[in-house]
Design a protein around this motif. Sequence first.
Motif, PDB file in Angstrom:
ATOM      1  N   LEU A   1       0.830  -1.206   0.000  1.00 41.33           N
ATOM      2  CA  LEU A   1       0.000   0.000   0.000  1.00 41.33           C
ATOM      3  C   LEU A   1       0.866   1.258   0.000  1.00 41.33           C
ATOM      4  O   LEU A   1       0.613   2.194  -0.759  1.00 41.33           O
ATOM      5  N   SER A   2       1.876   1.289   0.840  1.00 38.58           N
ATOM      6  CA  SER A   2       2.739   2.469   0.956  1.00 38.58           C
ATOM      7  C   SER A   2       3.505   2.755  -0.331  1.00 38.58           C
ATOM      8  O   SER A   2       3.803   3.910  -0.640  1.00 38.58           O
ATOM      9  N   ALA A   3       3.827   1.719  -1.084  1.00 40.20           N
ATOM     10  CA  ALA A   3       4.605   1.879  -2.307  1.00 40.20           C
ATOM     11  C   ALA A   3       3.763   2.336  -3.496  1.00 40.20           C
ATOM     12  O   ALA A   3       4.306   2.825  -4.488  1.00 40.20           O
ATOM     13  N   HIS A   4       2.440   2.201  -3.398  1.00 34.99           N
ATOM     14  CA  HIS A   4       1.598   2.550  -4.542  1.00 34.99           C
ATOM     15  C   HIS A   4       1.532   4.061  -4.707  1.00 34.99           C
ATOM     16  O   HIS A   4       1.340   4.803  -3.738  1.00 34.99           O
ATOM     17  N   GLU A   5       1.649   4.518  -5.929  1.00 35.40           N
ATOM     18  CA  GLU A   5       1.707   5.951  -6.217  1.00 35.40           C
ATOM     19  C   GLU A   5       0.417   6.709  -5.878  1.00 35.40           C
ATOM     20  O   GLU A   5       0.455   7.912  -5.620  1.00 35.40           O
ATOM     21  N   ARG A   6      -0.725   6.028  -5.850  1.00 36.09           N
ATOM     22  CA  ARG A   6      -1.985   6.705  -5.557  1.00 36.09           C
ATOM     23  C   ARG A   6      -2.324   6.734  -4.075  1.00 36.09           C
ATOM     24  O   ARG A   6      -3.266   7.416  -3.674  1.00 36.09           O
ATOM     25  N   VAL A   7      -1.580   6.005  -3.271  1.00 34.36           N
ATOM     26  CA  VAL A   7      -1.811   5.990  -1.829  1.00 34.36           C
ATOM     27  C   VAL A   7      -0.921   7.062  -1.206  1.00 34.36           C
ATOM     28  O   VAL A   7       0.300   7.044  -1.356  1.00 34.36           O
ATOM     29  N   LEU A   8      -1.545   7.992  -0.502  1.00 30.89           N
ATOM     30  CA  LEU A   8      -0.802   9.094   0.111  1.00 30.89           C
ATOM     31  C   LEU A   8      -0.280   8.734   1.506  1.00 30.89           C
ATOM     32  O   LEU A   8       0.788   9.194   1.903  1.00 30.89           O
ATOM     33  N   MET A   9      -1.050   7.926   2.241  1.00 24.94           N
ATOM     34  CA  MET A   9      -0.662   7.585   3.609  1.00 24.94           C
ATOM     35  C   MET A   9      -1.361   6.316   4.045  1.00 24.94           C
ATOM     36  O   MET A   9      -2.507   6.064   3.666  1.00 24.94           O
ATOM     37  N   VAL A  10      -0.642   5.516   4.838  1.00 20.56           N
ATOM     38  CA  VAL A  10      -1.220   4.311   5.420  1.00 20.56           C
ATOM     39  C   VAL A  10      -0.944   4.339   6.917  1.00 20.56           C
ATOM     40  O   VAL A  10       0.192   4.520   7.345  1.00 20.56           O
ATOM     41  N   LEU A  11      -1.971   4.161   7.700  1.00 25.12           N
ATOM     42  CA  LEU A  11      -1.825   4.117   9.162  1.00 25.12           C
ATOM     43  C   LEU A  11      -2.324   2.786   9.666  1.00 25.12           C
ATOM     44  O   LEU A  11      -3.172   2.168   9.114  1.00 25.12           O
TER      45      LEU A  11
END
Length: 87
Positions: A77-87
């Motif tokens: 998730l963190s590496a995907h270009e469209r995901v800005l943040m993962v908590l």
Amino acid sequence: MSDDTLLEFPCDFPLKVMGRKADDFATLVTGLVESHAGPGPDLRVSERLSRDGNFVALTVVVRAQSKSQLDAIYAELSAHERVLMVL
């Protein structure tokens, strides 16, 4: 229970994933999560838009089987270009 986590597996684990509002963002995120957790009814998704409607926060509750599985989900998730943040 492993020494490097306080979680007991399997467990329900909420992931908060933020990105720009797009019609397919929830589908994208659930697809990435399901690639590690598998498809099924155990995956629950709720969505919340930002005040101006430009961003979306998804809460994805996954039935996690191990710490390594959660680590892999976070990494993808963190590496995907469209995901800005993962908590």
